[in-house]
Structures are given as C-alpha cells and as structure tokens.
Design a protein around this motif. Structure first.
Motif, mmCIF file in Angstrom:
data_model
loop_
_atom_site.group_PDB
_atom_site.id
_atom_site.type_symbol
_atom_site.label_atom_id
_atom_site.label_comp_id
_atom_site.label_asym_id
_atom_site.label_seq_id
_atom_site.Cartn_x
_atom_site.Cartn_y
_atom_site.Cartn_z
ATOM 1 N N ILE A 69 0.840 -1.190 0.000
ATOM 2 C CA ILE A 69 0.000 0.000 0.000
ATOM 3 C C ILE A 69 0.875 1.240 0.000
ATOM 4 O O ILE A 69 1.963 1.243 0.587
ATOM 5 C CB ILE A 69 -0.933 -0.006 1.248
ATOM 6 N N SER A 70 0.423 2.262 -0.717
ATOM 7 C CA SER A 70 1.135 3.529 -0.691
ATOM 8 C C SER A 70 0.109 4.654 -0.748
ATOM 9 O O SER A 70 -1.027 4.452 -1.188
ATOM 10 C CB SER A 70 2.127 3.648 -1.855
ATOM 11 N N ARG A 71 0.529 5.823 -0.322
ATOM 12 C CA ARG A 71 -0.401 6.940 -0.236
ATOM 13 C C ARG A 71 0.225 8.200 -0.789
ATOM 14 O O ARG A 71 1.412 8.458 -0.585
ATOM 15 C CB ARG A 71 -0.823 7.167 1.221
ATOM 16 N N ASP A 72 -0.575 8.959 -1.497
ATOM 17 C CA ASP A 72 -0.189 10.280 -1.977
ATOM 18 C C ASP A 72 -1.064 11.274 -1.226
ATOM 19 O O ASP A 72 -2.208 11.512 -1.613
ATOM 20 C CB ASP A 72 -0.398 10.379 -3.487
ATOM 21 N N SER A 73 -0.533 11.816 -0.153
ATOM 22 C CA SER A 73 -1.336 12.704 0.691
ATOM 23 C C SER A 73 -1.782 13.956 -0.048
ATOM 24 O O SER A 73 -2.897 14.432 0.140
ATOM 25 C CB SER A 73 -0.547 13.086 1.945
ATOM 26 N N ALA A 74 -0.912 14.483 -0.883
ATOM 27 C CA ALA A 74 -1.249 15.711 -1.613
ATOM 28 C C ALA A 74 -2.448 15.493 -2.535
ATOM 29 O O ALA A 74 -3.239 16.410 -2.766
ATOM 30 C CB ALA A 74 -0.046 16.196 -2.399
ATOM 31 N N ALA A 75 -2.570 14.276 -3.033
ATOM 32 C CA ALA A 75 -3.659 13.956 -3.967
ATOM 33 C C ALA A 75 -4.818 13.271 -3.281
ATOM 34 O O ALA A 75 -5.792 12.893 -3.931
ATOM 35 C CB ALA A 75 -3.135 13.081 -5.090
ATOM 36 N N SER A 76 -4.747 13.106 -1.971
ATOM 37 C CA SER A 76 -5.786 12.378 -1.218
ATOM 38 C C SER A 76 -6.045 11.026 -1.861
ATOM 39 O O SER A 76 -7.204 10.639 -2.097
ATOM 40 C CB SER A 76 -7.083 13.204 -1.139
ATOM 41 N N ALA A 77 -4.969 10.328 -2.168
ATOM 42 C CA ALA A 77 -5.088 9.064 -2.892
ATOM 43 C C ALA A 77 -4.330 7.956 -2.174
ATOM 44 O O ALA A 77 -3.348 8.205 -1.456
ATOM 45 C CB ALA A 77 -4.555 9.211 -4.310
ATOM 46 N N VAL A 78 -4.792 6.747 -2.402
ATOM 47 C CA VAL A 78 -4.118 5.568 -1.878
ATOM 48 C C VAL A 78 -4.077 4.531 -2.986
ATOM 49 O O VAL A 78 -4.986 4.468 -3.833
ATOM 50 C CB VAL A 78 -4.839 5.014 -0.624
ATOM 51 N N TYR A 79 -3.008 3.751 -2.999
ATOM 52 C CA TYR A 79 -2.811 2.761 -4.032
ATOM 53 C C TYR A 79 -2.549 1.394 -3.401
ATOM 54 O O TYR A 79 -2.037 1.301 -2.280
ATOM 55 C CB TYR A 79 -1.626 3.147 -4.921
ATOM 56 N N LEU A 80 -2.870 0.361 -4.155
ATOM 57 C CA LEU A 80 -2.560 -0.998 -3.712
ATOM 58 C C LEU A 80 -1.879 -1.701 -4.870
ATOM 59 O O LEU A 80 -2.514 -2.001 -5.890
ATOM 60 C CB LEU A 80 -3.828 -1.751 -3.293
ATOM 61 N N GLN A 81 -0.587 -1.916 -4.716
ATOM 62 C CA GLN A 81 0.173 -2.654 -5.712
ATOM 63 C C GLN A 81 0.082 -4.122 -5.363
ATOM 64 O O GLN A 81 0.496 -4.531 -4.265
ATOM 65 C CB GLN A 81 1.638 -2.197 -5.721
ATOM 66 N N MET A 82 -0.467 -4.914 -6.282
ATOM 67 C CA MET A 82 -0.670 -6.341 -6.043
ATOM 68 C C MET A 82 0.207 -7.134 -7.015
ATOM 69 O O MET A 82 0.049 -6.998 -8.231
ATOM 70 C CB MET A 82 -2.150 -6.707 -6.243
ATOM 71 N N ASN A 83 1.110 -7.912 -6.472
ATOM 72 C CA ASN A 83 2.007 -8.730 -7.277
ATOM 73 C C ASN A 83 1.764 -10.210 -7.017
ATOM 74 O O ASN A 83 1.202 -10.582 -5.986
ATOM 75 C CB ASN A 83 3.465 -8.387 -6.959
ATOM 76 N N ASN A 84 2.205 -11.021 -7.971
ATOM 77 C CA ASN A 84 2.074 -12.477 -7.837
ATOM 78 C C ASN A 84 0.656 -12.851 -7.405
ATOM 79 O O ASN A 84 0.452 -13.585 -6.425
ATOM 80 C CB ASN A 84 3.088 -13.004 -6.825
ATOM 81 N N LEU A 85 -0.310 -12.368 -8.150
ATOM 82 C CA LEU A 85 -1.708 -12.597 -7.792
ATOM 83 C C LEU A 85 -2.074 -14.068 -7.887
ATOM 84 O O LEU A 85 -1.581 -14.801 -8.753
ATOM 85 C CB LEU A 85 -2.614 -11.759 -8.690
ATOM 86 N N LYS A 86 -2.952 -14.472 -6.981
ATOM 87 C CA LYS A 86 -3.423 -15.841 -6.920
ATOM 88 C C LYS A 86 -4.935 -15.873 -7.102
ATOM 89 O O LYS A 86 -5.610 -14.860 -6.881
ATOM 90 C CB LYS A 86 -3.052 -16.462 -5.562
ATOM 91 N N ARG A 87 -5.462 -17.044 -7.469
ATOM 92 C CA ARG A 87 -6.899 -17.148 -7.682
ATOM 93 C C ARG A 87 -7.665 -16.756 -6.434
ATOM 94 O O ARG A 87 -8.747 -16.148 -6.525
ATOM 95 C CB ARG A 87 -7.268 -18.560 -8.109
ATOM 96 N N GLU A 88 -7.103 -17.050 -5.269
ATOM 97 C CA GLU A 88 -7.798 -16.723 -4.029
ATOM 98 C C GLU A 88 -7.805 -15.229 -3.712
ATOM 99 O O GLU A 88 -8.422 -14.803 -2.740
ATOM 100 C CB GLU A 88 -7.199 -17.498 -2.842
ATOM 101 N N ASP A 89 -7.126 -14.440 -4.528
ATOM 102 C CA ASP A 89 -7.199 -12.983 -4.378
ATOM 103 C C ASP A 89 -8.424 -12.412 -5.087
ATOM 104 O O ASP A 89 -8.696 -11.214 -4.983
ATOM 105 C CB ASP A 89 -5.943 -12.322 -4.948
ATOM 106 N N THR A 90 -9.154 -13.246 -5.809
ATOM 107 C CA THR A 90 -10.358 -12.799 -6.493
ATOM 108 C C THR A 90 -11.367 -12.283 -5.476
ATOM 109 O O THR A 90 -11.739 -12.997 -4.542
ATOM 110 C CB THR A 90 -10.978 -13.936 -7.310
ATOM 111 N N ALA A 91 -11.785 -11.045 -5.652
ATOM 112 C CA ALA A 91 -12.692 -10.421 -4.695
ATOM 113 C C ALA A 91 -13.074 -9.027 -5.201
ATOM 114 O O ALA A 91 -12.482 -8.514 -6.162
ATOM 115 C CB ALA A 91 -12.030 -10.290 -3.328
ATOM 116 N N VAL A 92 -14.043 -8.433 -4.530
ATOM 117 C CA VAL A 92 -14.304 -7.009 -4.702
ATOM 118 C C VAL A 92 -13.445 -6.274 -3.683
ATOM 119 O O VAL A 92 -13.501 -6.576 -2.486
ATOM 120 C CB VAL A 92 -15.788 -6.671 -4.485
ATOM 121 N N TYR A 93 -12.654 -5.351 -4.162
ATOM 122 C CA TYR A 93 -11.741 -4.595 -3.306
ATOM 123 C C TYR A 93 -12.351 -3.223 -3.010
ATOM 124 O O TYR A 93 -12.767 -2.504 -3.931
ATOM 125 C CB TYR A 93 -10.388 -4.443 -3.985
#
Length: 121
Positions: A69-93
């Motif tokens: 997870i990372s955040r850009d406070s100036a932009a009021s934004a947050v990011y989620l970098q997801m690597n090596n995704l697996k089938r069990e990561d399937t979901a609504v985020y």
C-alpha cells in the motif's frame, strides 16, 4: 459528504500484477488513514492493508510480501500494488478512508463502491 473513486480492477492471470487506485474528495478537513479491504464471494469483508495507530501498516497474512500500500497525501489518494496474484485474491476490493469532515467533527469511515479483481488460472 465524502466521495471515494476506485479504479484499476479487472481480469488478470495468476502470477500477474495489478494496481488499484482510490481518490477521496468532498468535504474533508483531515484524512487520518486510507487503506483497502476485500470481500470474496460467500465470505465476509476482510482487511487487506490498512495503517494502524502505531504508524505501521497491517497486512492480511495472505497478502503480506505480495501487496504493498502507498499513499499520496497531496492527492488524497491511496494505491494498492498487487504482485504475484493468486486465484484466491479474487474479490471485490474496497477503499476505506478515516476522515474528519470538519475540525469539530469526530472521525468517520467512508467506503468506496468497490472494484472487482478476478484472477484466472
């Protein structure tokens, strides 16, 4: 009111990567924390990554080392970098944000509308 707009969901192959984004707007005096939860079919919503009061980030055991997870406070934004995704990561985020809408208000949590991530084998 506070509005959260998420983007970045979609279909990705197992082993691939994806980045989710969330931007907050509206009546905001202060953003205390921004992070991510997810809900898979037939399961309860669970924490993925969210800052704790100690200044660190709590990660679900199932994603630690793969998601960042990372955040850009100036932009009021947050990011989620997801690597090596697996089938069990399937979901609504869902993006979650703890804010003070005004200086004399308490802390409230707002949720995004959710973005679907589907991991195929």
């Amino acid at each position: 009111q506070v509005h959260l707009v998420e983007s970045g969901g979609g279909l990705v192959q197992a082993g691939g990567s994806r980045t989710l984004s969330c931007t907050a707007s509206g009546t905001i005096f202060s953003i205390l924390a921004m992070g991510w939860y997810r809900q898979a079919p037939g399961k309860q919503r669970e924490l993925v990554a969210f800052p704790n009061r100690g200044g660190y980030t709590d990660y679900a055991d199932s994603v630690r080392g793969r998601f960042t997870i990372s955040r850009d406070s100036a932009a009021s934004a947050v990011y989620l970098q997801m690597n090596n995704l697996k089938r069990e990561d399937t979901a609504v985020y869902y993006c979650a944000v703890d804010v003070q809408r005004r200086a004399d208000y308490g802390v409230e949590r707002f949720w995004g509308q959710g973005t679907q991530v589907t991991v195929s084998s």
